[in-house]
Design a protein around this motif. Structure first.
Motif, short mmCIF file in Angstrom:
data_model
loop_
_atom_site.label_atom_id
_atom_site.label_comp_id
_atom_site.label_asym_id
_atom_site.label_seq_id
_atom_site.Cartn_x
_atom_site.Cartn_y
_atom_site.Cartn_z
N SER A 7 73.33 26.63 -22.58
CA SER A 7 73.58 25.86 -21.37
C SER A 7 75.08 25.92 -21.08
O SER A 7 75.76 26.81 -21.60
CB SER A 7 73.10 24.41 -21.53
N SER A 78 72.58 17.66 -17.56
CA SER A 78 72.23 19.04 -17.25
C SER A 78 71.70 19.82 -18.46
O SER A 78 71.23 20.95 -18.32
CB SER A 78 73.44 19.78 -16.67
N TYR A 79 71.76 19.22 -19.67
CA TYR A 79 71.29 19.91 -20.87
C TYR A 79 69.79 19.72 -21.11
O TYR A 79 69.22 20.35 -22.00
CB TYR A 79 72.06 19.43 -22.10
N LEU A 105 69.88 25.42 -17.34
CA LEU A 105 70.42 24.08 -17.08
C LEU A 105 69.58 23.37 -16.04
O LEU A 105 68.96 23.99 -15.18
CB LEU A 105 71.88 24.14 -16.61
N GLY A 106 69.55 22.04 -16.16
CA GLY A 106 68.79 21.21 -15.23
C GLY A 106 68.45 19.88 -15.86
O GLY A 106 68.28 19.78 -17.08
N GLU A 107 68.37 18.85 -15.03
CA GLU A 107 67.94 17.53 -15.49
C GLU A 107 66.43 17.41 -15.32
O GLU A 107 65.88 17.83 -14.30
CB GLU A 107 68.64 16.45 -14.68
N SER A 116 68.60 18.48 -9.59
CA SER A 116 69.82 19.26 -9.38
C SER A 116 70.94 18.85 -10.33
O SER A 116 70.93 17.75 -10.89
CB SER A 116 70.30 19.12 -7.94
N VAL A 117 71.90 19.75 -10.49
CA VAL A 117 73.06 19.51 -11.36
C VAL A 117 74.33 19.83 -10.57
O VAL A 117 74.28 20.40 -9.48
CB VAL A 117 73.00 20.39 -12.63
N ALA A 120 77.20 24.38 -10.35
CA ALA A 120 76.42 25.60 -10.54
C ALA A 120 77.26 26.86 -10.32
O ALA A 120 77.08 27.87 -11.03
CB ALA A 120 75.20 25.61 -9.62
N LEU A 137 67.83 27.62 -13.34
CA LEU A 137 68.40 26.34 -12.92
C LEU A 137 67.56 25.73 -11.80
O LEU A 137 66.64 26.39 -11.30
CB LEU A 137 69.85 26.54 -12.47
N ASN A 141 70.00 24.25 -6.60
CA ASN A 141 71.30 24.85 -6.89
C ASN A 141 71.27 26.37 -6.86
O ASN A 141 72.29 27.01 -7.12
CB ASN A 141 71.78 24.40 -8.28
#
Length: 512
Positions: A7, A78-79, A105-107, A116-117, A120, A137, A141
């Motif tokens: 990540s 985001s991890y 990566l992403g929530e 979204s994070v 990016a 992702l 993003n």
């Protein structure tokens, strides 16, 4: 079984690749190590719910998650996606053959949807440097990250898609953005135009000079004289962003989380207009987890401060150093981050509390001491850093009612671009300086040379107006810009005279 995914973490506007290591062994409880903050620690509850929602099994064993390197603090959510993927691979629920090729990566939401994070674009740039094949992702993003070519960008809606992708059950379609087409289609996306402004030719001239040389401006005039309207049209006459400037600007807005799912590349210069109640941290950036402030969000664009004396003095004073250095360093106990802040400052203010000091028709009810107190809210050092002080007078009814069409922004911009071209050639060997406003004191002495008549003219002006050494340099820079606009090799006396007249607040007639 030990599994590793990858990540990324963003510090300032630069990204660092983070290895997510998961080991599942006999035992109970979940552990997450590697300097995680609370948002990262709470991720295991989100991940467990998301995995179950996707009809997968959450291992009921000892799970240790390590975020490496362990000496860098990990912040944010985001991890989630990378940790969930590593847990599923470690428990043999997904194939791990392709994990090393992709940065993830992403929530995660509790139902497995991917949110979204921030950051990016810088993450994508770093991924390319680290030779990853692609990034997985959130869909929101994807366009932002797809600006980086030679990298596969896969936008996903849920954990389901990630599981099926690594198990070769689906082929994700990469997001592709045509940068040149995107840039050309939106490069002139302005609603305002100088053609809408009736009269005020002298103010337009001042703003054209400011745009041509990248100079800071302050507009002083009574309410309703058009200060805000003119300021909002300044970006329309600035040269278009270059691809490099656009990428730099987009990175900052990406880190701040200001880009939408439709955005990919910022193609117009930013125009930021914070309210006068803003705090110093919000203006320059900072916070527990440092974020860019308004001066960095204005990078390569315009920062407009309306009603300048109403801003808290401490807020205005923190701008003094960034106006000179064109960057801001935010330091914390364990680390520091640098944000670029190369912006044009345009400020607007009334000349006094009632607004009618020096008005040609209306009488001011403020005494000289009141006017002086009002103007003293803006410190001398800050005013010295503003190259042009422009007095704005009300527009006469005859001009307002006139059907004569004013000059369009596109025409003014052509002249500005020509002047900038001369400056670009002048500073071609110096990558730190791009326009006259950015010249150092040494460069001013070398480039802005004047004859004996010009020296005498400046001497009289300095003595009469009581100008500082910094104001002396500002006059020379503005005069050099005026000369460039006339394609003049030398700074003539009339160039100097016009530059000197743009120091309104230094004149004795103001609150004298």
């Amino acid at each position: 079984m030990l599994t590793k995914t990858y990540s990324s973490a963003v510090y300032g506007i630069e990204a660092t690749t983070i290895a997510v290591e998961v080991n599942i062994t006999a035992g109970t409880k979940y552990y997450i190590v590697g300097l995680p903050d609370n948002a990262v620690k709470e991720s295991l509850q989100r991940i467990e719910s998301a995995i179950v929602s996707c009809n997968q099994r959450m291992p009921r064993q000892k799970i240790v998650v390590n975020l490496a390197p362990a000496d860098i603090r990990k912040e944010g959510s985001s991890y989630d996606l990378a940790i969930a993927t590593a847990i599923l691979a470690s428990s043999n629920q997904i194939d791990s053959n392709k994990l090393a090729d992709y940065l993830i990566l992403g929530e995660l939401s509790l139902d497995g949807k991917v949110q979204s994070v921030k950051g990016a674009l810088p993450i994508a740039i770093q991924s390319l440097k680290d030779k990853f094949k692609g990034i997985i992702l959130p869909n929101m993003n994807a366009r932002e990250a797809a600006i980086v070519s030679d990298l596969e960008i896969f936008g996903v809606e849920s954990l389901f898609e990630v599981i099926d992708f690594f198990n070769d059950k689906i082929d994700l379609k990469p997001t592709i953005v045509d940068i040149e087409n995107e840039f050309l289609n939106k490069i002139d996306n302005y609603e305002a135009d100088f053609g809408d402004v009736k009269g005020q030719e002298n103010i337009k001239r001042a703003l054209e000079i400011a745009a041509a040389g990248g100079h800071n401006v302050i507009l002083i005039g009574p309410p309703g004289s058009g200060k805000t309207m003119l300021a909002k049209r300044l970006p329309t006459i600035l040269p278009p962003l270059t691809i490099e400037e656009s990428l730099d600007t987009t990175k900052i807005h990406s880190v701040a989380g200001h880009l939408t799912a439709k955005d990919s590349l910022m193609t117009v210069r930013p125009f930021r207009s914070p309210h006068h109640t803003i705090s110093d941290v919000a203006l320059v950036g900072g916070g527990i987890s440092p974020q860019p402030g308004e001066i960095s969000l204005s990078h390569n664009g315009v920062l407009f401060l309306d009603e300048l004396p109403e801003f808290k003095r401490t807020v205005l004073e923190v701008m003094r150093q960034p106006l000179e250095s064109r960057n801001i360093t935010i330091s914390r106990a364990r680390f520091s981050v640098d944000y670029p802040a190369s912006f044009m400052l345009i400020a607007a203010m009334n000349p006094c509390p009632c607004g009618y000091y020096n008005h040609p028709e209306k009488e001011c009810i403020c005494g000289n001491s009141t006017v002086q107190r009002y103007l003293s809210k803006i410190s001398g050092p800050l005013l010295d850093r503003i190259d042009l002080h422009v007095e704005v007078t009300p527009v006469a009814f005859k001009e307002l009612a006139s059907k004569h069409s004013a000059e369009k922004s596109a025409e003014i911009r052509k002249r500005v671009i020509e002047a900038r071209k001369i400056q670009r050639e002048r500073f071609s060997n110096n990558h730190q300086v791009h326009n006259n406003a950015q010249m150092s004191a040494k460069q001013v002495r070398e480039i802005c040379q004047i004859d004996a008549g010009g020296i005498q003219l400046l001497k009289i002006a300095m003595e009469k107006l009581g100008l500082s050494a910094r104001a002396y340099d500002r006059i020379l820079k503005v005069a050099r810009t005026i000369a460039d606009m006339e394609h003049s090799k030398n700074i003539e006396n009339h160039h100097l005279a016009e530059a000197i007249q743009f120091r309104s607040l230094d004149r004795e007639s103001w609150a004298g």
